[in-house]
Design an enzyme around this catalytic site. Structure first.
Site, short mmCIF file in Angstrom:
data_model
loop_
_atom_site.label_atom_id
_atom_site.label_comp_id
_atom_site.label_asym_id
_atom_site.label_seq_id
_atom_site.Cartn_x
_atom_site.Cartn_y
_atom_site.Cartn_z
NE ARG A 229 107.66 -7.37 62.37
CZ ARG A 229 106.85 -7.71 63.38
NH1 ARG A 229 105.73 -8.36 63.13
NH2 ARG A 229 107.15 -7.36 64.62
CE LYS B 84 111.00 -9.37 62.87
NZ LYS B 84 112.03 -8.44 63.40
CG HIS C 100 110.62 -1.86 58.93
ND1 HIS C 100 109.84 -2.98 59.20
CD2 HIS C 100 111.05 -1.42 60.13
CE1 HIS C 100 109.82 -3.18 60.50
NE2 HIS C 100 110.54 -2.25 61.10
NE ARG D 255 106.45 -3.11 61.56
CZ ARG D 255 105.82 -3.79 62.51
NH1 ARG D 255 104.53 -4.07 62.37
NH2 ARG D 255 106.44 -4.18 63.59
CG HIS E 74 107.03 -3.57 68.56
ND1 HIS E 74 107.07 -2.19 68.58
CD2 HIS E 74 107.50 -3.95 67.35
CE1 HIS E 74 107.54 -1.76 67.41
NE2 HIS E 74 107.81 -2.80 66.66
CE1 TYR F 95 108.44 3.72 64.80
CE2 TYR F 95 107.88 2.03 66.41
CZ TYR F 95 108.38 2.39 65.17
OH TYR F 95 108.82 1.43 64.30
#
Length: 318
Positions: A172, A196, A264, A267, A290, A299
């Protein structure tokens, strides 16, 4: 942010007691414990400001956020649909739900009124990504400018390093800006990234990104200590996410690619190219950091869409 929530005089910011009593502790939690970006913090605050503004317009007390009921939230969502598109509304409700979840855990609120609130269905949007050829053209940009003497060597290699780490490691932009030399295993070619929710993950960087990183470290870095930032400005200060966004636009224009593509999207390209090449979905989930597999599964939709596109162009019976 819309300011026409009601016919009453608009409130431009949070009332002082709400800003100090409700927002400030939540903001500290998001920034320090959850490591959310300034962009997310801004959006969450805007969501709270809009909700408070709406309540004032409805004649409700701005000091009674503890007493908000699900019926009131439903009224708010119905009215907000006239002012926001569906995705913005979903994001606002998500921010407010997180705020109340925070205060439920701390005993200030008995129940979260934003849990289970009916929301309009979101249209499904596949993430934008670059093809492998487009990525190649984009990553060649710094070298092209260097050869044309448009940028100096430091800038060219720093810019290439930033893009190679995002695309090669799936970082990120906030993770890139926060990356220190002490987080990188140069022998193993792996970065230990804090993402995150302060979740740590290992990101293989790839041979190209690692080679660019080693060159930048040996020829341009002034400080390579454990706490020293990897990607820096010309003054050798830690780069900001905004600066990364701006440098990317330069190379998008050079490669004649859409200027609305963000870091992003690199990514997104990283994930899509891995899956197109046969990578396991759960592996890609781990690499991206994730929390939920459903976040990564979008994806696979991109990959299927690409396969259908190729089929439609190539098959005589398509």
């Amino acid at each position: 942010m819309s300011s026409n929530a009601s016919s009453s005089a608009p409130v431009d910011a949070l009332p002082a007691e709400i800003a100090a009593g409700w927002w400030a502790p939540f903001e500290t939690y998001l920034a320090q414990e959850r490591r959310y970006s300034r962009y997310t913090l801004r959006n969450y605050r805007q969501a709270l400001e809009d909700f408070v503004r709406w309540r004032l317009g409805e004649g409700r007390s701005d000091a009674a956020l503890e007493n908000v009921q699900p019926r009131e939230v439903r009224d708010f969502v119905i009215e907000a649909q006239r002012r926001f598109d569906r995705r913005t509304l979903h994001n606002h409700v998500s921010g407010l739900r997180s705020l109340y979840k925070f205060w439920v855990r701390r005993g200030r609120v008995v129940a979260n009124p934003f849990v289970g609130v009916p929301l309009p269905r979101l249209e499904k949007r596949l993430p934008k990504f670059l093809t492998e050829e487009q990525m190649r053209k984009l990553l060649l940009g710094p070298q092209r400018l260097l050869e044309n003497e448009t940028v100096d060597s430091f800038t060219a290699w720093r810019d290439r390093l930033a893009m190679e780490l995002i695309y090669g490691g799936g970082l990120r932009v906030s993770e890139l800006a926060g990356l220190n030399y002490g987080q990188i295993d140069f022998d193993g070619g792996v970065a230990r990234v804090l993402g995150k929710g302060r979740k740590e993950r290992l990101c293989p960087l790839g041979t190209v990104a690692l080679a660019v990183l080693k060159k930048f470290r040996s020829e341009f870095a002034q400080d390579t200590g454990a706490e020293a930032p990897v990607v820096v400005t010309a003054k050798h200060e830690r780069i900001t996410p905004r600066a990364v966004q701006l440098l990317l636009k330069r190379y998008l224009a050079l490669a004649e690619l859409p200027l609305d593509l963000t870091p992003h999207k690199l990514r997104h390209s990283y994930a899509t190219h891995l899956l197109n090449a046969g990578a396991d979905l759960r592996l890609v989930q781990e690499l991206l950091g994730h929390a939920s597999l459903s976040t990564t599964q979008i994806y696979t939709h991109v990959s299927v869409a690409r396969l259908k596109e190729i089929y439609a162009k190539a098959h005589p019976r398509a």
